[in-house]
Design a protein around this motif. Structure first.
Motif, mmCIF file in Angstrom:
data_model
loop_
_atom_site.group_PDB
_atom_site.id
_atom_site.type_symbol
_atom_site.label_atom_id
_atom_site.label_comp_id
_atom_site.label_asym_id
_atom_site.label_seq_id
_atom_site.Cartn_x
_atom_site.Cartn_y
_atom_site.Cartn_z
ATOM 1 N N GLN A 1 4.303 4.710 4.337
ATOM 2 C CA GLN A 1 3.783 3.560 4.571
ATOM 3 C C GLN A 1 2.511 3.095 3.144
ATOM 4 O OE1 GLN A 1 4.339 4.184 7.439
ATOM 5 N NE2 GLN A 1 5.260 6.090 7.016
ATOM 6 N N ARG A 2 2.049 2.057 3.453
ATOM 7 C CA ARG A 2 1.002 1.352 2.051
ATOM 8 C C ARG A 2 -0.013 1.641 2.251
ATOM 9 N NH1 ARG A 2 2.904 -3.418 -0.026
ATOM 10 N NH2 ARG A 2 3.739 -4.231 1.535
ATOM 11 N N ARG A 3 -0.842 2.164 0.906
ATOM 12 C CA ARG A 3 -2.039 2.903 0.284
ATOM 13 C C ARG A 3 -2.198 2.395 -0.719
ATOM 14 N NH1 ARG A 3 0.326 7.063 4.210
ATOM 15 N NH2 ARG A 3 -1.529 8.290 5.621
ATOM 16 N N SER A 4 -3.431 2.426 -0.814
ATOM 17 C CA SER A 4 -3.780 2.211 -2.612
ATOM 18 C C SER A 4 -5.187 3.473 -2.701
ATOM 19 C CB SER A 4 -4.960 0.811 -2.187
ATOM 20 O OG SER A 4 -4.519 -0.624 -1.880
ATOM 21 N N PRO A 5 -4.614 3.544 -3.994
ATOM 22 C CA PRO A 5 -5.116 4.820 -4.492
ATOM 23 C C PRO A 5 -7.058 4.680 -4.862
ATOM 24 C CG PRO A 5 -4.113 3.865 -6.019
ATOM 25 C CD PRO A 5 -3.864 3.132 -4.691
ATOM 26 N N PRO B 1 -7.485 14.569 -7.553
ATOM 27 C CA PRO B 1 -8.916 13.674 -7.465
ATOM 28 C C PRO B 1 -9.013 12.474 -6.739
ATOM 29 C CG PRO B 1 -7.448 13.508 -9.390
ATOM 30 C CD PRO B 1 -6.406 13.981 -8.782
ATOM 31 N N LEU B 2 -7.581 12.472 -6.108
ATOM 32 C CA LEU B 2 -7.241 10.623 -5.459
ATOM 33 C C LEU B 2 -7.365 11.118 -4.283
ATOM 34 C CD1 LEU B 2 -3.803 9.319 -7.041
ATOM 35 C CD2 LEU B 2 -6.524 8.730 -7.388
ATOM 36 N N THR B 3 -7.910 9.739 -3.590
ATOM 37 C CA THR B 3 -8.452 9.713 -1.804
ATOM 38 C C THR B 3 -7.485 8.496 -2.001
ATOM 39 O OG1 THR B 3 -10.151 8.956 -1.851
ATOM 40 C CG2 THR B 3 -9.717 11.556 -1.413
ATOM 41 N N TRP B 4 -6.951 8.717 -0.839
ATOM 42 C CA TRP B 4 -6.084 7.107 0.157
ATOM 43 C C TRP B 4 -6.217 6.040 0.403
ATOM 44 C CZ3 TRP B 4 -2.059 5.499 -4.221
ATOM 45 C CH2 TRP B 4 -1.542 6.975 -4.836
ATOM 46 N N THR B 5 -6.722 4.478 1.082
ATOM 47 C CA THR B 5 -6.623 4.429 1.892
ATOM 48 C C THR B 5 -5.822 4.561 3.322
ATOM 49 O OG1 THR B 5 -5.331 2.051 0.667
ATOM 50 C CG2 THR B 5 -8.002 2.062 0.626
#
Length: 305
Positions: A145-149, A288-292
């Protein structure tokens, strides 16, 4: 390995049963023991590395290590350095404090790319790891699944918020809404592999608080995960929480069901895997990351008929 093939007997048995031996031989040409220059660049750009290993009790777990781009480096073609280590509450913290067989996978959701590197890990003396590569190979973009951080400035140190022998009601809901998980398995020689599974939400099913099921879709025909499970039922799952930075870690024993009835209601499933859960750990601030929000892979079959 068996003779001139990169596959062990469990993988060979599954490839033969699936009628994919020729295709597996073709795919197997991509498996190397060194890190190509293009793979080294790919690793340097990543912010997450999924790591699978067995704990002191022999249970397999998959967890994730994170850092800024550059926390992963390949100083030479046989070595991966990781400038991060598991938190104290992580089930792999103790074992990765010493030498350990590990399977790793670096995922680029934004570019729908992934790369696997398996080998032996040793601590670097600075809180990180040095992994001597044994198997190195890339996979196709299917089911990613395409996501950006995005950063999360308020993130703290990872800590356990729940642990037990089975999934709570809230954890079961998290499982049923997941579109991605990672699975660690082990071969007959104790070498560990970490792999990716993706699909539309609902593809990973809860059959009970201690039992999960997922479909196996068409892939590269290597059958490394199923080949390991053919000889060793231990498995560890990692379900990232893309919205909060948390993670759900599950360990247990799995078996592959090749029967037609098991596939009923699971479009695209060539076979299914049933996991009996033996332990669960939920971590907050695992990364510490979330994603779109995801852009689901066009390769995903419907989750239900």
């Amino acid at each position: 390995m068996t003779g001139s093939t990169p596959y062990h007997p469990g993988e060979r048995a599954v490839q033969a049963r699936a009628g994919r031996t020729d295709r597996a031989d073709h795919s197997g040409r991509a498996i190397g023991s060194t890190i190509p220059a293009v793979a080294a660049r790919f690793l340097t750009e990543r912010q997450v590395l999924v790591v699978g290993a067995a704990d002191a009790d022999g249970r397999l777990w998959a967890t994730q290590l994170t850092g800024e781009p550059g926390f992963l480096r390949a100083p030479d073609e046989r070595t991966l350095t990781v400038a991060a280590g598991p938190a104290a509450d992580d089930p792999l913290a103790a074992v990765l404090a010493g030498p350990a067989e590990v399977g790793t996978i670096a995922l680029d959701p934004a570019g729908r790319r992934r790369m696997r590197l398996n080998g032996r890990s040793t601590p670097d003396g600075r809180g990180g790891l040095v992994i001597a590569a044994d198997q190195v190979y890339a996979n196709c973009p299917k089911y990613i699944q395409r996501r950006s951080p995005a950063g999360r400035p308020a993130a703290g140190t990872p800590y356990a918020v729940a642990a037990g022998p089975a999934l709570s009601t809230a954890q079961q809901l998290a499982v049923t809404t997941a579109d991605t998980f990672f699975v660690a398995t082990a071969g007959p020689d104790g070498r560990v592999d970490a792999s990716h599974r993706g699909g539309n939400p609902g593809f990973l099913r809860v059959l009970g608080p201690d039992r999960l099921r997922w479909p196996e879709y068409a892939g590269n025909s290597m059958f490394m995960t199923l080949g390991n499970l053919e000889l060793d039922p231990r498995a560890g799952l990692l379900l990232p929480d893309w919205e909060t930075g948390g993670a759900l870690l599950i360990t247990g024993e799995a078996r592959t069901d090749w029967s037609g009835p098991a596939r009923d209601g699971l479009p695209g499933a060539e076979r299914v895997v049933d996991l009996t859960v033996t332990a669960v750990l939920e971590l907050a601030d695992a990364t510490p990351l979330t994603w779109t929000e995801p852009e689901y892979s066009p390769a995903n079959p419907p989750a239900a008929a």
